[in-house]
Structures are given as structure tokens and as C-alpha cells.
Write a protein that holds these residues in place. Structure first.
Motif, short mmCIF file in Angstrom:
data_model
loop_
_atom_site.label_atom_id
_atom_site.label_comp_id
_atom_site.label_asym_id
_atom_site.label_seq_id
_atom_site.Cartn_x
_atom_site.Cartn_y
_atom_site.Cartn_z
N CYS A 135 0.82 -1.22 0.00
CA CYS A 135 0.00 0.00 0.00
C CYS A 135 0.85 1.27 0.00
CB CYS A 135 -0.92 -0.01 1.21
SG CYS A 135 -1.96 1.47 1.36
N THR A 190 -13.39 5.58 4.92
CA THR A 190 -12.17 4.82 4.74
C THR A 190 -10.98 5.76 4.85
OG1 THR A 190 -11.00 3.35 3.19
CG2 THR A 190 -12.53 4.92 2.20
N GLY A 191 -9.82 5.31 4.38
CA GLY A 191 -8.63 6.15 4.50
C GLY A 191 -7.53 5.59 3.62
N GLY A 192 -6.34 5.79 4.06
CA GLY A 192 -5.73 5.79 5.35
C GLY A 192 -6.52 4.96 6.37
N GLU A 193 -6.21 5.16 7.60
CA GLU A 193 -6.95 4.43 8.62
C GLU A 193 -7.95 5.39 9.27
OE1 GLU A 193 -7.75 1.52 9.49
OE2 GLU A 193 -8.86 2.35 11.15
N PRO A 194 -9.25 5.20 9.00
CA PRO A 194 -10.23 6.17 9.49
C PRO A 194 -10.19 6.35 11.01
CG PRO A 194 -11.30 4.20 8.58
CD PRO A 194 -9.87 4.13 8.19
N THR A 250 -14.22 0.94 6.25
CA THR A 250 -13.15 -0.03 6.02
C THR A 250 -12.01 0.35 6.96
OG1 THR A 250 -13.74 -0.23 3.69
CG2 THR A 250 -11.59 -1.04 4.32
N ASN A 270 -8.36 -1.10 9.36
CA ASN A 270 -7.36 -2.16 9.58
C ASN A 270 -7.58 -2.85 10.94
OD1 ASN A 270 -6.16 -0.55 11.60
ND2 ASN A 270 -4.66 0.31 10.18
N SER A 300 -9.56 -5.29 7.25
CA SER A 300 -8.51 -5.86 6.40
C SER A 300 -7.61 -6.77 7.21
CB SER A 300 -7.69 -4.72 5.78
OG SER A 300 -8.56 -3.88 5.06
N ASN A 335 -11.29 -8.38 4.46
CA ASN A 335 -10.67 -8.10 3.16
C ASN A 335 -9.25 -8.62 3.18
OD1 ASN A 335 -12.81 -6.76 2.02
ND2 ASN A 335 -11.98 -4.70 2.37
N VAL A 387 -5.80 -9.08 0.74
CA VAL A 387 -5.10 -8.93 -0.53
C VAL A 387 -4.32 -10.23 -0.77
CG1 VAL A 387 -3.36 -7.62 -1.80
CG2 VAL A 387 -4.94 -6.42 -0.28
N VAL A 403 -3.83 -7.34 -5.96
CA VAL A 403 -3.04 -6.14 -5.68
C VAL A 403 -3.10 -5.20 -6.90
CG1 VAL A 403 -0.79 -7.04 -6.46
CG2 VAL A 403 -0.89 -5.36 -4.62
N ARG A 413 5.40 -4.62 -7.05
CA ARG A 413 4.18 -5.39 -6.76
C ARG A 413 4.04 -6.60 -7.67
NH1 ARG A 413 2.06 -0.20 -6.47
NH2 ARG A 413 1.30 0.45 -4.43
N MET A 471 -3.47 3.95 -2.76
CA MET A 471 -4.82 3.55 -2.36
C MET A 471 -5.24 4.29 -1.10
SD MET A 471 -7.05 1.19 -3.30
CE MET A 471 -7.55 -0.49 -3.06
N SER A 472 -4.25 4.57 -0.22
CA SER A 472 -4.55 5.24 1.05
C SER A 472 -5.00 6.69 0.83
CB SER A 472 -3.34 5.21 1.97
OG SER A 472 -2.23 5.79 1.31
N1 SAM Z 1 -6.61 1.34 6.40
C1 SAM Z 1 -7.85 0.71 6.12
C2 SAM Z 1 -7.66 -0.75 5.80
O1 SAM Z 1 -6.53 -1.18 5.59
O2 SAM Z 1 -8.67 -1.45 5.76
C3 SAM Z 1 -8.65 1.37 5.01
C4 SAM Z 1 -7.90 1.87 3.81
S1 SAM Z 1 -7.07 0.63 2.85
C5 SAM Z 1 -6.35 1.61 1.57
C6 SAM Z 1 -8.43 -0.20 2.10
C7 SAM Z 1 -8.14 -1.54 1.45
O3 SAM Z 1 -7.27 -1.33 0.36
C8 SAM Z 1 -7.45 -2.55 2.37
O4 SAM Z 1 -8.21 -3.74 2.37
C9 SAM Z 1 -6.10 -2.77 1.71
O5 SAM Z 1 -5.66 -4.08 1.88
C10 SAM Z 1 -6.39 -2.42 0.28
N2 SAM Z 1 -5.22 -1.98 -0.50
C11 SAM Z 1 -4.30 -1.03 -0.20
N3 SAM Z 1 -3.40 -0.89 -1.19
C12 SAM Z 1 -3.77 -1.75 -2.16
C13 SAM Z 1 -3.27 -2.07 -3.45
N4 SAM Z 1 -2.21 -1.45 -3.96
N5 SAM Z 1 -3.91 -3.02 -4.17
C14 SAM Z 1 -5.03 -3.65 -3.68
N6 SAM Z 1 -5.55 -3.40 -2.47
C15 SAM Z 1 -4.94 -2.46 -1.72
#
Ligand code: SAM
Ligand code: SF4
Length: 344
Positions: free
Chosen positions: A39, A76-80, A107, A109, A131, A169, A171, A200, A210, A339-340
Motif C-alpha cells: 500500500c 475509509t482512509g488511510g486508517e479512518p 473499512t 485495519n 482488512s 478483506n 489482498v 493487488v 508489486r 490507495m490510502s
Molecule cells: N486502512 C484501512 C484498511 O486497511 O482497511 C482502510 C484503507 S485501505 C487503503 C483499504 C483496502 O485497500 C485494504 O483492504 C487494503 O488491503 C487495500 N489496499 C491497499 N493498497 C492496495 C493495493 N495497492 N492493491 C489492492 N488493495 C490495496
């Protein structure tokens, strides 16, 4: 948090391909207490706090979306849950449930859920995505670059105890959690949680490549089919609404598995969603560069008119489909932002 005046109703959000937008993903912060290797890099550069919308602005903006037909909102976020006073925003938005909003979700962590699961449920949240890529403490510490699996598992347990419907969730990562996937599914289904596997995606620079860990889910599915009986998923409540996941039921575990395949399958046709970053940038597609500045509209002298104009522009620009690819070793990310930033 002070609750702003109501936002006047306006044109529903319908794009030029006649897709009605009913689902908003709102990133409330780009900051995070973990550093998942796929991420973000260890030394992630976060946005200056001054650029991020206040919780009042986020609330006002969410009301503007609800007034224009958004019925489902995911934070969502980052980590909300690392954002201070986040629960105040959830409580304020929870008051729109049954009054424009049909669902408020998040969503996360899971690191802070032990503290916040019950308050989230009290605010009206019914479902939550958490996640979790592995239940192996050493692999978790390697993947998330933080040694806090037990905290996350306690958070998942707290969510269940608070009555939240949990979706895990995961990955899928070649050579990392690949061998653990069946055990993760068995564990999640045994706990009564659905689990969704995600491919991913090439979003933002990270330290590694990746491609080294890209695991196409059609291969995972074939592997699971050799082990279990998979059948086309049942539709359950609001969970199956034009999302990118395809669902299968697994007879032996008695649970449901989602497969999100942005790279091997096109899910854009029924897209009903948009995303807003913590700085108020509206992204019409996770896999596109097009954005519209809602913060400028919100902070203008006539926010309602400026928001109307911004929404009209966004609907005219939402692309028909994304353009991801992760098929070459060493290829640059398809998009520079992580994604964050846009929210998962
Ligand atoms: N921090 C929270 C979390 O991890 O659930 C919310 C934000 S996070 C960006 C949301 C989801 O995106 C998570 O399930 C994470 O595994 C997934 N994620 C982050 N980077 C990714 C990427 N490059 N490809 C696929 N999924 C990704
Ligand atoms: Fe943080 Fe979520 Fe990204 Fe992991 S996936 S680094 S928890 S934002």
C-alpha cells in the motif's frame, strides 16, 4: 462537532453512461498506523493537516451527496479510526440513516476497533470491512511493518461482540499469504464472517515491485475449486449492490467468498460509486486521474451553487472504465496516488 445547516436538495448524480451514483467512499484521512508493504512505503509522505477537510466540512459534503441521491456511505482512509474525533462524524452521519442514507459503513485495519466497535454500532453502523492478510504474527509484522496482529484480532472480536456484521478483506499475495488463503477462509467462515480476496493494484510507488507478489484470482479460484464446492453466490441484503466483487458460496465452510479482480475482470459496467479524498478531491474512478475539487466549492461564497457545478462537471467526466495493468515486471504504477489517498 457542530452540525451544519441542511444542504439543499439538487439534481441526482447520473453520469453520461446513465449510471446513477448512489455510493460514496469518503477518505477521512490519508494517515495510517500501519505501513502495508503493497500500500505505501515506510517513509510515506502524508498530506499537510491544513489541507485536509475539517470534520464539519466532511459532514457538510456528505450531506450534499445524500441530498443528490447517495444512499450508501463508506468511511475509509488511510486508517479512518486514527483521525481524532472520528466517532463524532460517524454519530452525525448516523443521524441520516433512514433519512436519505440506507447504510453507513467503514473499512478499517482493525487496530483501534477494540475501543471503537461498540460506539460505531451505537451510532447506527451495522456492517464493517476489516482488512486482514494473514493470521501469522511474523508474516503480519512483515506485511504491515508493524507487529500488532493481536490488536487487530482483538478488534475483529470486538466488532463481532458489538453485533457488527464483519467482512474480512484479504489482498492475495503470491509467495506471501498465498498458501494461507484456504486457512484464512476457513477461519473467517468459522467466525461467521464473509471474506473477500483482492488482487493487488498498481497504485502509488512502494519499495518493492508489486508484480513479484501479484496473484491473479482466477488461479486462486481454480485451486479452491479443487479443494471445495464453489457455487454462484447468493444475494444477501444490501451486500450485493453493483460492487466490483463476484461472490461464491463454499459448501464445506458454509460461508461466502468475494473475489475482486480489477486486473483480470472488468467490473466497471454497473459502477455506482465515486470517491472523495481527505482534501475534498472527488475522484470519479479509482483507476483514473480525473478529479474535481469539492473543497474549493465548499469554501466558496456560494457553496450550494458551486457544488452543483462541480457535481455536473464530475458526472460529465466519469470514465466508462478503468485502465489498470500490472502485467510487466518493473512497470511504473498505473497511477501515482496511493490507495490510502483515494480510500480502498
Ligand atoms: N486502512 C484501512 C484498511 O486497511 O482497511 C482502510 C484503507 S485501505 C487503503 C483499504 C483496502 O485497500 C485494504 O483492504 C487494503 O488491503 C487495500 N489496499 C491497499 N493498497 C492496495 C493495493 N495497492 N492493491 C489492492 N488493495 C490495496
Ligand atoms: Fe494503512 Fe490500510 Fe494502507 Fe495498510 S492498507 S497501510 S492499513 S491504509
Amino acid at each position: 462537532m457542530t452540525v451544519p445547516a441542511t444542504v439543499s436538495g439538487s439534481q441526482p448524480l447520473i453520469d453520461r453512461f446513465a449510471r446513477a451514483i448512489s455510493y460514496l467512499r469518503l477518505s477521512v484521512t490519508d494517515r495510517c498506523d500501519l505501513r502495508c508493504a503493497y500500500c505505501m512505503p515506510e517513509r510515506m509522505e502524508f498530506l499537510p493537516r491544513a489541507e485536509v477537510l475539517t470534520l464539519e466540512e466532511m459532514h457538510r459534503m456528505a450531506l450534499a451527496f445524500i441530498a443528490r441521491g447517495v444512499t450508501k456511505l463508506r468511511l475509509t482512509g488511510g486508517e479512518p479510526l486514527v483521525r481524532r474525533d472520528m466517532i463524532e462524524l460517524v454519530r452525525a452521519l448516523g443521524r441520516k440513516l433512514g433519512d436519505g442514507l440506507s447504510e453507513l459503513t467503514m473499512t478499517t485495519n482493525g487496530t483501534r476497533l477494540a475501543e471503537f466497535a461498540a460506539p460505531l454500532a451505537d451510532a447506527g453502523m451495522r456492517r464493517i470491512n476489516i482488512s486482514l492478510d494473514t493470521r501469522d504474527p511474523a508474516l503480519f509484522a512483515r506485511l504491515a511493518r508493524r507487529d500488532c496482529l493481536s490488536q487487530v484480532l482483538a478488534g475483529i472480536a470486538a466488532a463481532k461482540a458489538a453485533g457488527l456484521r464483519v467482512k474480512i478483506n484479504t489482498v492475495a499475495l503470491k509467495g506471501l499469504n498465498e498458501a494461507e488463503i484456504p486457512a484464512l477462509i476457513e477461519w473467517a467462515h468459522g467466525e461467521g464472517h464473509d471474506l473477500t480476496l483482492i488482487e493487488v493494484m498498481p497504485l502509488g510507488e512502494v519499495e518493492g515491485d508489486r508484480f513479484d507478489h501479484y496473484l491473479p484470482l482466477d488461479a486462486v479460484r481454480r485451486d479452491l475449486e479443487a479443494r471445495w464446492t464453489l457455487s454462484a453466490g447468493t444475494v444477501r441484503g444490501a451486500a450485493r449492490n453493483a460492487g466490483p466483487a463476484r461472490y461464491v458460496d463454499i459448501a464445506e465452510t458454509g460461508g461466502r467468498l468475494g473475489l475482486i479482480t480489477p486486473l483480470t475482470g472488468n467490473f466497471c459496467e454497473g459502477c455506482n460509486r465515486v470517491r472523495v479524498t481527505a482534501t475534498g478531491q472527488l475522484f470519479m474512478c479509482l483507476g483514473g486521474e480525473g478529479q474535481v475539487d469539492l473543497r474549493a466549492a465548499l469554501r466558496s461564497d456560494e457553496p450550494d451553487a458551486a457544488l452543483d457545478a462541480a457535481f455536473a462537471r464530475a458526472m460529465g467526466e466519469k470514465p466508462e472504465r478503468h485502465a489498470f495493468a500490472i502485467d510487466r515486471p518493473g512497470a511504473a504504477p498505473a497511477l501515482a496516488r496511493h490507495m490510502s489517498t483515494t480510500g480502498g
